[in-house]
Write an enzyme that holds these catalytic residues in place. Structure first.
Site, PDB file in Angstrom:
ATOM      1  N   HIS A  15      40.997  16.239  21.053  1.00 17.04           N
ATOM      2  CA  HIS A  15      40.128  17.419  20.857  1.00 17.04           C
ATOM      3  C   HIS A  15      38.797  17.366  21.442  1.00 17.04           C
ATOM      4  CE1 HIS A  15      43.548  19.265  18.448  1.00 17.04           C
ATOM      5  NE2 HIS A  15      43.348  18.056  17.981  1.00 17.04           N
ATOM      6  N   ASP A  24      44.882  12.011  18.388  1.00 17.47           N
ATOM      7  CA  ASP A  24      44.276  13.102  17.751  1.00 17.47           C
ATOM      8  C   ASP A  24      42.735  12.984  17.477  1.00 17.47           C
ATOM      9  OD1 ASP A  24      44.385  15.666  16.485  1.00 17.47           O
ATOM     10  OD2 ASP A  24      45.436  15.092  14.903  1.00 17.47           O
TER      11      ASP A  24
END
Lengths: 355, 437
Positions: free
Chosen positions: B69, B314
């Site tokens: 992200h 992640d």
């Protein structure tokens, strides 16, 4: 606590000790942080403070500043802590979520730092989120007394429940003063305490289930699966589940009833009528299955739901005694939090405060 | 750009089946030659190549993280593409795939292209993953063909699972038609409302609502069942950040039945368990949550036996004020790009004896195969000169971060696997320096 403490081992480690001192040692956050000698000292101190002449007692924490920070409503706990602080001579100030900058979005951290900057030396916190007292204690460095955090714990309630139990059963034998009952792993040997009701959402149930077995008691949790998941029995040794209320009552010396927390039931399918039929403590059940048992309830109770009035007001009930014992136990916790060691660290905190 | 000779290192290139001393000559941003030790010295001299001595070091394809992200557009206070890619380079990554849960959601070719524009000042390659549905609302499919044309390498509503059977089937079918895998964040959100850690005795004791194993495994099973009805298409399901033994078993069975299912596992899930939550440490809060020791051991077995296709971090940066909140209020996620290699070496290689070559595979050719990244993940002649040099045994302490955010439970940890250089298209980024800022 940082999980970096001892890595490689941390990787596979299953046990993290709770004895980290990243917060003030005068704090009371989880009942698990207290050793049995700690509990013994607190109860002894409670008895001593209770017996002390009022003027002398009022000098102990004279002009010390105690903040009550309440994010949830409360009658008993708040008043009890406030009276305890005042009877030791402390100044108290109440900050509640609905009439403060919390409503404007101020964080718990900033609220805590603000109270500290205003001179608070100890914060009593009630908060809807489990674990919030850890955050406040870490960020402020002040002693934090947990007055109930989410579904986690209510340690002062467990201590006052213990004091209530000891005053009525166990080695006290109704004769000797409470302070003389030594706290060890046999103090409640042979005593079974059944906690019945909304265990899932209850911080009182957790604190009691973590404390009482360490003194030798058996804790039986009772309720329907919606309010009492199987995993609750794994909270610690000496804790078991009995779904049949009458069977549980039959083996109990103490019957502790809990309120159905309607505000937390969203999403649960619970048939209240059926619940009342199976789990309400009424006079007939009490006479048939536990005619000698002590009846307790941390409050607030909903008469007619989990308990009937004849039981709540009857001779076996210790419900108002619980409230009474709360003040003494909370005096002891405050004296401990603001004792000699706390004074030192308060000066340190003051020094660390930005100019 | 001058040529570079990397001399004396141990080349691990799993896709090429190489784990041996080899030299590499890089020229014009590509791998010009791979040769036996010393074999390329003359050619290097001829080209006045810069020599990087790699004795005692592993030379591997640059790592590929298919799940990060980067927070741009819209949340630049947490991370930017510039800062996130520098953290990635520091961790040995040369390619990262950026999830679409930005503000606004990356559900359009315009945003997909914006993320790849030179103005973003990325230090390494950024490949966007585009939203599967408009605004990731789970209702209306986006234009997969246009998104692919704009550079998207996969489709996902990460963070928001695609719950409806029909819309998930449509996503898989459209993905199959245009040649994009569908990445599912497997969580039945109908039963995880308010949950902030793994469901079990520990969540009960801490008074936190828990996320069950079934919340993950039931969605994985449902998706696999959908895929099984689409055998005549090239539909490809990729399970993001798989965290439970039950879901892993479902993937293993599906692979055995020849279905096109792949999965990734995050370093925190194979390193930590729910016990790390400790006293409500918000750096132990992520979604999926840290699980039981039994789940952790199952993931390690899956990483070893080939069921798991890739290690993916992640990487989820959050600002300090967001992580300094009550546990239940704090957002999910931790940063992970800088610690992925160290944790993999420590947990998988040192503690569980998974061969170094397999770990490199999980960080390079494994993820490249998942997203069909044909140009990445191997160092055969003619491929882009994307590589990493590291000492697997040399330890370092994770004390500073190139990420804008510091929300890692591993800060302060001493880990094996010091990265000496990350090279992207023949350009050397030194993690000790500014990484080409």
């Amino acid at each position: 606590m940082k999980i970096s403490a001892n890595q490689p081992a941390a990787a596979a480690s299953s046990q993290q000790t709770s004895s980290s001192f990243s917060w003030h040692p005068g704090s009371a956050i989880s009942i698990g942080h207290f050793s049995l000698p700690d509990v013994d000292r607190i109860l002894a101190r409670a008895a001593k403070l209770e017996a002390m002449p009022v003027p002398r007692r009022a000098k102990l924490l004279q002009k010390r500043r105690v903040a009550l920070l309440f994010y949830e409503s409360s009658t008993r706990t708040r008043t009890s802590f406030e009276l305890a602080a005042k009877s030791l001579g402390a100044d108290t100030v109440l900050v509640s979520a609905l009439s403060s900058s919390i409503e404007k979005g101020e964080s718990l951290k900033d609220t805590g730092l603000t109270l500290r900057a205003l001179g608070a030396e100890c914060i009593i916190l009630r908060h809807p989120n489990s674990g919030a007292p850890f955050l406040l204690a870490r960020e402020t460095g002040l002693p934090v007394l947990n007055a109930g955090d989410g579904m986690h714990e209510h340690p002062s309630q467990a201590l006052l429940d213990l004091r209530t139990i000891l005053s009525r059963i166990g080695r006290a034998q109704h004769t000797r003063p409470v302070a003389r009952v030594p706290i060890d792993e046999k103090t409640l040997a042979g005593v079974t305490v059944t906690i019945t009701g909304d265990i899932l959402h209850s911080r009182v149930a957790r604190s009691n289930a973590l404390l009482l077995p360490r003194l030798g008691a058996q804790v039986v949790l009772c309720g329907p699966p919606e309010l009492l998941p199987e995993m609750a029995a794994d909270i610690g040794p000496g804790v078991s589940i009995e779904r049949d209320f009458e069977r549980a009552l039959a083996r109990s010396q103490v019957a502790m009833m809990l309120r159905i927390q309607k505000e937390r039931l969203a999403g649960l399918q619970l048939d209240l009528a059926r619940y009342i039929e199976r789990y309400r403590l009424n006079g007939e059940r009490l006479r048939r299955f536990a005619p000698e048992a002590l009846v307790m309830h941390p409050g607030p109770m909903i008469r007619g739901l989990e308990i009937t009035s004849d039981v709540a007001d009857g001779p076996q009930s210790a419900i108002t005694e619980q409230v009474h014992h709360g003040v003494a136990v909370r005096m002891a916790l405050l004296a401990r939090a603001l004792g000699a060691t706390a004074a030192r660290s308060h000066r340190a905190a003051t020094k660390a405060r930005p100019a | 750009m001058s040529a570079i000779l990397i001399r004396g290192g141990r080349l691990i290139d799993p896709a090429a089946g190489i784990d041996a001393p080899h030299d590499l000559l890089l020229e014009q941003g590509i791998v010009a030659a791979v040769g036996a030790p010393g074999e390329l010295d003359a050619a290097a001299r001829e080209r006045h190549a810069t020599v990087i001595e790699a004795a005692g070091r592993v030379v591997a394809p640059g790592f590929i993280d298919i799940h990060v992200h980067l927070r741009e557009p819209g949340q630049a206070y947490k991370e930017t593409i510039a800062s996130g890619t520098r953290a990635a380079a520091a961790g040995g990554f040369t390619t990262v795939c950026a999830m679409p849960n930005t503000t606004p959601v990356n559900d359009s070719p315009e945003i997909t292209r914006w993320m790849q524009a030179p103005e973003r000042n990325a230090a390494i390659r950024v490949l966007p993953i585009a939203a599967a549905t408009r605004g990731s609302m789970g209702e209306q499919l986006t234009d997969y063909a246009a998104l692919k044309k704009a550079g998207a390498v996969a489709i996902s509503d990460d963070g928001k699972p695609i719950l409806g059977d029909a819309i998930m089937r449509d996503a898989l079918a459209l993905g199959a038609r245009v040649g994009l895998p569908v990445i599912q964040h497997a969580e039945n959100t109908d039963c995880t409302h308010g949950a902030s850690m793994n469901l079990g005795a520990l969540s009960f004791r801490l008074g936190l609502r828990g996320m069950s194993v079934e919340a993950e495994s039931s969605i994985v099973a449902r998706d696999i069942a959908l895929l099984a009805t689409m055998r005549d298409t090239p539909a490809h399901l990729h399970v993001a950040h798989l965290s439970t033994a039950a879901a892993l078993d479902a993937v293993r069975r599906a692979k055995g039945e020849g279905l096109r299912v792949t999965c990734e596992v995050a370093p925190h899930h194979f390193t930590l368990t729910e016990q790390a939550v400790g006293d409500y440490d918000t750096h132990a809060k992520m979604n999926p949550p840290l699980r039981s020791e039994q789940d952790r051991m199952a993931l390690i077995a899956g990483l070893a036996d080939g069921t798991v296709d890739a290690i993916a971090t992640d990487h989820a940066p959050h600002a300090p004020h967001e992580k300094e909140q009550e546990f239940e209020r704090t957002p999910n996620g931790i940063t992970g790009l800088e610690t992925a290699l160290g944790l993999s070496l420590q947990t998988l290689h040192q503690e569980h004896k998974i061969p170094l070559a397999r770990i490199v595979e999980l960080l390079t050719s494994g993820p490249a195969r998942v997203l069909n990244l044909t140009q990445c993940g191997s160092l055969v002649k003619g491929r882009p000169a994307d590589l990493v040099l590291f000492s697997p045994d040399e330890t370092w302490t994770y004390a500073t971060s190139h990420s804008l955010s510091k929300n890692s439970p591993f800060l302060g940890w001493t880990l094996p696997g010091r990265i000496h250089a990350t090279i992207v298209a023949g350009r050397v980024l030194d993690p000790e320096k500014s990484l080409g800022a």
